[in-house]
Design a protein around this motif. Structure first.
Motif, PDB file in Angstrom:
ATOM      1  N   PHE A 190      -8.557   6.535   4.478  1.00  0.00           N
ATOM      2  CA  PHE A 190      -7.108   6.353   4.375  1.00  0.00           C
ATOM      3  C   PHE A 190      -6.460   7.542   3.675  1.00  0.00           C
ATOM      4  O   PHE A 190      -5.478   8.112   4.157  1.00  0.00           O
ATOM      5  N   THR A 225     -11.076   3.637   1.678  1.00  0.00           N
ATOM      6  CA  THR A 225     -10.092   4.332   0.844  1.00  0.00           C
ATOM      7  C   THR A 225     -10.123   5.831   1.096  1.00  0.00           C
ATOM      8  O   THR A 225      -9.077   6.468   1.251  1.00  0.00           O
ATOM      9  N   THR A 282       0.831  -1.203   0.000  1.00  0.00           N
ATOM     10  CA  THR A 282       0.000   0.000   0.000  1.00  0.00           C
ATOM     11  C   THR A 282       0.865   1.252   0.000  1.00  0.00           C
ATOM     12  O   THR A 282       0.605   2.194  -0.754  1.00  0.00           O
TER      13      THR A 282
END
Length: 182
Positions: free
Chosen positions: A149, A146, A25
Protein backbone atom coordinates in the motif's frame (compact mmCIF):
# COMPACT_ATOMS: atom_id res chain seq x y z
CA UNK A 1 -12.74 16.65 13.15
CA UNK A 2 -16.31 16.57 14.49
CA UNK A 3 -18.77 16.23 11.60
CA UNK A 4 -21.11 18.77 13.20
CA UNK A 5 -18.29 21.31 13.38
CA UNK A 6 -17.53 20.82 9.69
CA UNK A 7 -21.07 21.73 8.65
CA UNK A 8 -21.45 24.93 10.65
CA UNK A 9 -21.95 28.15 8.68
CA UNK A 10 -18.68 29.69 7.60
CA UNK A 11 -16.68 26.49 8.05
CA UNK A 12 -14.21 25.55 5.36
CA UNK A 13 -14.16 22.24 3.62
CA UNK A 14 -11.40 21.14 1.37
CA UNK A 15 -8.99 18.37 0.58
CA UNK A 16 -7.89 18.21 4.22
CA UNK A 17 -11.36 18.18 5.76
CA UNK A 18 -12.47 15.02 7.43
CA UNK A 19 -15.44 14.50 5.11
CA UNK A 20 -17.54 11.43 5.90
CA UNK A 21 -16.82 10.05 2.42
CA UNK A 22 -13.09 10.04 3.13
CA UNK A 23 -11.83 6.66 4.31
CA UNK A 24 -10.18 6.30 7.68
CA UNK A 25 -7.10 4.98 5.90
CA UNK A 26 -6.84 8.09 3.69
CA UNK A 27 -7.29 10.35 6.73
CA UNK A 28 -4.59 8.43 8.62
CA UNK A 29 -2.24 8.70 5.65
CA UNK A 30 -2.82 12.47 5.41
CA UNK A 31 -1.94 12.65 9.11
CA UNK A 32 1.32 10.79 8.40
CA UNK A 33 2.08 13.24 5.58
CA UNK A 34 1.40 16.21 7.87
CA UNK A 35 3.61 14.70 10.58
CA UNK A 36 6.34 13.95 8.03
CA UNK A 37 6.43 17.58 6.95
CA UNK A 38 7.84 18.45 10.38
CA UNK A 39 10.63 15.88 10.32
CA UNK A 40 13.13 17.82 8.16
CA UNK A 41 13.13 20.69 10.65
CA UNK A 42 13.40 18.30 13.59
CA UNK A 43 16.30 16.47 11.94
CA UNK A 44 18.07 19.76 11.20
CA UNK A 45 17.66 20.89 14.83
CA UNK A 46 18.99 17.56 16.12
CA UNK A 47 22.01 17.89 13.81
CA UNK A 48 22.52 21.56 14.62
CA UNK A 49 22.31 22.56 10.94
CA UNK A 50 19.84 24.37 8.72
CA UNK A 51 16.84 22.70 7.10
CA UNK A 52 18.32 23.20 3.62
CA UNK A 53 21.59 21.62 4.79
CA UNK A 54 19.69 18.59 6.10
CA UNK A 55 17.72 18.38 2.84
CA UNK A 56 21.01 18.46 0.90
CA UNK A 57 22.37 15.53 2.90
CA UNK A 58 19.10 13.65 2.34
CA UNK A 59 19.18 14.25 -1.44
CA UNK A 60 22.77 13.08 -1.66
CA UNK A 61 22.23 10.02 0.51
CA UNK A 62 19.12 8.98 -1.45
CA UNK A 63 20.37 9.66 -4.98
CA UNK A 64 21.31 6.56 -6.98
CA UNK A 65 23.47 8.76 -9.22
CA UNK A 66 26.36 11.02 -8.20
CA UNK A 67 25.32 14.65 -7.83
CA UNK A 68 27.48 17.71 -8.22
CA UNK A 69 26.84 21.10 -6.64
CA UNK A 70 24.73 22.32 -9.59
CA UNK A 71 22.43 19.27 -9.58
CA UNK A 72 22.11 19.50 -5.82
CA UNK A 73 21.21 23.18 -6.06
CA UNK A 74 18.57 22.38 -8.69
CA UNK A 75 17.00 19.74 -6.45
CA UNK A 76 16.95 22.14 -3.52
CA UNK A 77 15.62 25.02 -5.63
CA UNK A 78 18.58 27.28 -4.85
CA UNK A 79 21.00 29.14 -7.08
CA UNK A 80 24.41 27.80 -7.99
CA UNK A 81 26.25 30.30 -5.79
CA UNK A 82 24.07 29.39 -2.80
CA UNK A 83 24.65 25.69 -3.47
CA UNK A 84 28.41 26.27 -3.46
CA UNK A 85 28.22 28.06 -0.11
CA UNK A 86 26.04 25.26 1.29
CA UNK A 87 28.43 22.56 0.03
CA UNK A 88 31.44 24.41 1.46
CA UNK A 89 29.70 24.61 4.84
CA UNK A 90 28.80 20.89 4.84
CA UNK A 91 32.32 19.89 3.76
CA UNK A 92 33.83 22.00 6.59
CA UNK A 93 31.43 20.36 9.06
CA UNK A 94 32.55 16.91 7.89
CA UNK A 95 29.14 15.90 6.49
CA UNK A 96 30.17 15.87 2.80
CA UNK A 97 33.25 15.25 0.71
CA UNK A 98 34.02 16.34 -2.82
CA UNK A 99 35.18 13.42 -4.95
CA UNK A 100 36.01 13.00 -8.63
CA UNK A 101 32.89 12.25 -10.65
CA UNK A 102 32.97 8.53 -11.57
CA UNK A 103 32.02 9.11 -15.23
CA UNK A 104 33.27 12.63 -15.98
CA UNK A 105 36.76 13.63 -14.82
CA UNK A 106 35.96 17.32 -15.33
CA UNK A 107 33.22 17.24 -12.71
CA UNK A 108 33.03 16.89 -8.95
CA UNK A 109 30.63 14.57 -7.18
CA UNK A 110 29.40 15.12 -3.65
CA UNK A 111 29.37 12.26 -1.22
CA UNK A 112 27.99 11.98 2.29
CA UNK A 113 30.86 11.07 4.61
CA UNK A 114 30.81 8.24 7.13
CA UNK A 115 30.61 10.94 9.82
CA UNK A 116 27.60 12.46 8.04
CA UNK A 117 25.83 9.11 7.82
CA UNK A 118 26.61 8.34 11.46
CA UNK A 119 25.28 11.69 12.68
CA UNK A 120 22.11 11.44 10.60
CA UNK A 121 21.56 7.83 11.70
CA UNK A 122 21.95 8.80 15.35
CA UNK A 123 19.57 11.75 14.94
CA UNK A 124 16.94 9.59 13.22
CA UNK A 125 17.32 6.61 15.58
CA UNK A 126 14.46 7.55 17.99
CA UNK A 127 11.96 7.98 15.15
CA UNK A 128 13.10 4.89 13.26
CA UNK A 129 12.97 2.78 16.44
CA UNK A 130 9.38 3.90 17.02
CA UNK A 131 8.45 3.02 13.45
CA UNK A 132 10.06 -0.42 13.82
CA UNK A 133 8.06 -0.97 17.02
CA UNK A 134 4.86 -0.17 15.11
CA UNK A 135 5.88 -2.56 12.31
CA UNK A 136 6.65 -5.29 14.86
CA UNK A 137 3.01 -5.15 16.03
CA UNK A 138 1.81 -6.11 12.52
CA UNK A 139 1.23 -9.68 11.48
CA UNK A 140 3.40 -10.81 8.55
CA UNK A 141 0.37 -10.51 6.24
CA UNK A 142 -0.40 -6.99 7.52
CA UNK A 143 3.24 -5.99 7.04
CA UNK A 144 3.22 -7.16 3.40
CA UNK A 145 -0.10 -5.42 2.71
CA UNK A 146 1.08 -2.23 4.39
CA UNK A 147 4.35 -2.18 2.46
CA UNK A 148 2.50 -2.74 -0.82
CA UNK A 149 0.00 0.00 0.00
CA UNK A 150 2.70 2.49 0.97
CA UNK A 151 4.68 1.77 -2.22
CA UNK A 152 1.54 2.40 -4.29
CA UNK A 153 0.85 5.65 -2.41
CA UNK A 154 4.46 6.76 -2.94
CA UNK A 155 4.07 6.14 -6.69
CA UNK A 156 0.81 8.13 -6.77
CA UNK A 157 2.54 11.00 -4.97
CA UNK A 158 5.58 10.89 -7.31
CA UNK A 159 3.22 11.00 -10.30
CA UNK A 160 1.41 13.98 -8.76
CA UNK A 161 4.74 15.79 -8.40
CA UNK A 162 6.04 15.11 -11.91
CA UNK A 163 2.76 16.04 -13.59
CA UNK A 164 2.47 19.39 -11.81
CA UNK A 165 2.92 22.45 -14.02
CA UNK A 166 6.38 23.96 -14.11
CA UNK A 167 4.92 27.26 -12.94
CA UNK A 168 1.59 28.40 -11.51
CA UNK A 169 -1.15 28.96 -14.16
CA UNK A 170 -1.50 32.68 -13.34
CA UNK A 171 2.21 33.24 -13.93
CA UNK A 172 2.11 31.21 -17.15
CA UNK A 173 -0.83 33.31 -18.44
CA UNK A 174 1.07 36.51 -17.62
CA UNK A 175 3.91 35.22 -19.75
CA UNK A 176 1.54 34.32 -22.60
CA UNK A 177 1.78 30.55 -22.13
CA UNK A 178 -1.41 28.52 -22.52
CA UNK A 179 -2.21 26.29 -19.55
CA UNK A 180 -3.81 22.83 -19.56
CA UNK A 181 -7.14 24.20 -18.29
CA UNK A 182 -7.52 26.66 -21.20
Amino acid sequence: MDSAASTTPGSRRGPYSEAPSTSGTARALREVIRAASGTPGALARRLGIGVTDAAAIDHLAASPDPLGPVELGNRLGIRSASATVLVDRLVRAGHLARTPHPRDRRRVALQVTDQGYDEVSAALRPMLAGIEQAVDRLTPEQAVATATFLQEVAEVMREYVVTAPQEPPDLARQRGIRTADE
